[in-house]
Design an enzyme around this catalytic site. Structure first.
Site, PDB file in Angstrom:
ATOM      1  CD  GLU A  43      64.910  68.152  52.621  1.00  0.00           C
ATOM      2  OE1 GLU A  43      65.688  67.442  53.298  1.00  0.00           O
ATOM      3  OE2 GLU A  43      64.806  69.373  52.767  1.00  0.00           O
ATOM      4  CB  CYS A  73      55.565  60.915  56.449  1.00  0.00           C
ATOM      5  SG  CYS A  73      56.079  60.130  58.008  1.00  0.00           S
ATOM      6  CG  HIS A 112      53.745  56.729  56.243  1.00  0.00           C
ATOM      7  ND1 HIS A 112      54.556  57.750  55.780  1.00  0.00           N
ATOM      8  CD2 HIS A 112      52.633  56.744  55.459  1.00  0.00           C
ATOM      9  CE1 HIS A 112      53.958  58.347  54.761  1.00  0.00           C
ATOM     10  NE2 HIS A 112      52.790  57.756  54.549  1.00  0.00           N
ATOM     11  CG  ASP A 127      50.898  59.606  52.372  1.00  0.00           C
ATOM     12  OD1 ASP A 127      51.559  60.562  52.830  1.00  0.00           O
ATOM     13  OD2 ASP A 127      51.301  58.432  52.376  1.00  0.00           O
TER      14      ASP A 127
END
Length: 284
Positions: A43, A73, A112, A127
């Site tokens: 979120e 991330c 990322h 991930d």
């Protein structure tokens, strides 16, 4: 490198409903990934509300574990990396260029964070912090020659990168074939490398996360996502179910229900105030 102490590791395991694994093997790694994705949502609420996002382990632990929030991330993969190191895994942070819904030829920065994890003397890509489709188990390096028909994610080699590192694409199976999520190489990143990336992602007016609400959570092999008022469930076979939410109350109820996102009253009130404009923009 940062790792959780015994008390924090146990609190993290309690947060994701997982017993401490007896050994740092591949089976435990996959189980931890699935549990993390199921219990800690992705979120961007703090970014959307123009609040600072701290990615040091103390701030990340407080937010995602103690306060039972989610994050993006840099927060998710920082937390998982610290937990995996405490459990005996070797972890190397990496960086990727997001290509999900980005046209070919449009450049993207390395915004990322993902992880390279050593388990049972083999390397894997892990991930838990991608807001869209996210692999719910580790993917081995080098990539498998053929994709697992029962697993909707794969790694594919791309053209050679700079220096000694080669490029890889993370892809997801869609209804019409394989779709690229992001591209990365295996060059190790330091914790300080993520500070400028996090600052850009959290504060730059062009950042995707400043423009709308993005929430995600995994349930088994399905991925739940919410973009403003557009709620979708992506199945492992690439099938997609969609639902449109038209009121702030419906969005807040979904966050508390399907996403299990615990918002303090002040946070919920602040989010409710910005939702009407976001829902209206989605209808435009």
């Amino acid at each position: 490198m940062t790792r959780l102490d015994h008390a924090r590791l146990q609190a993290y395991l309690d947060r994701i409903g997982h017993a401490r694994p007896p050994a740092p093997d591949r089976a435990a790694l996959d189980s931890l990934i699935a549990a993390h994705l199921a219990w800690i949502p992705f979120e961007n609420i703090d970014v959307l509300l123009q609040r600072p996002v701290r990615i040091g382990i103390d701030a990340v632990f407080d937010k995602l574990v103690a306060r039972r929030r989610g994050g993006y991330c840099f927060e998710h993969n920082t937390l998982l990396a610290a937990a995996l190191r405490a459990l005996g895994y070797g972890v190397t942070p990496l960086a990727a260029r997001v290509r999900w819904h980005v046209p070919d030829g449009v450049p993207t920065m390395q915004s990322h964070m993902l992880l390279r994890v050593e388990a049972a003397h083999l390397s894997h890509i892990v991930d838990v912090g991608f807001g869209g489709p996210t692999p719910y188990r580790a993917l081995p390096l080098p990539p498998a020659a053929e994709a697992d028909a029962a697993f909707p994610y794969r790694l594919t080699p791309a053209e050679a990168g700079d220096g000694a590192f080669h490029l890889y694409d993370m892809e997801v199976r869609g209804a019409d074939g394989w779709l690229r999520l992001y591209r990365f190489d295996l060059s190790p990143q330091q914790e300080i490398d993520y500070e400028a990336r996090n600052w850009y992602t959290a504060t730059h007016p062009d950042s995707f996360f400043r423009k709308g609400l993005a929430v995600a959570r995994s349930q088994g092999d399905a991925r739940l996502t919410l973009l403003n008022g557009d709620f979708s469930v992506r199945a492992a076979d690439g099938g997609l179910q969609r639902e449109r939410l038209d009121t702030p109350g419906a969005v807040l109820a979904l966050l508390a229900g399907r996403f299990g996102l615990a918002l303090e009253p002040a946070d919920a009130q602040a989010l409710e105030a910005v939702l009407p404009a976001l829902l209206e923009s989605g209808r435009a």
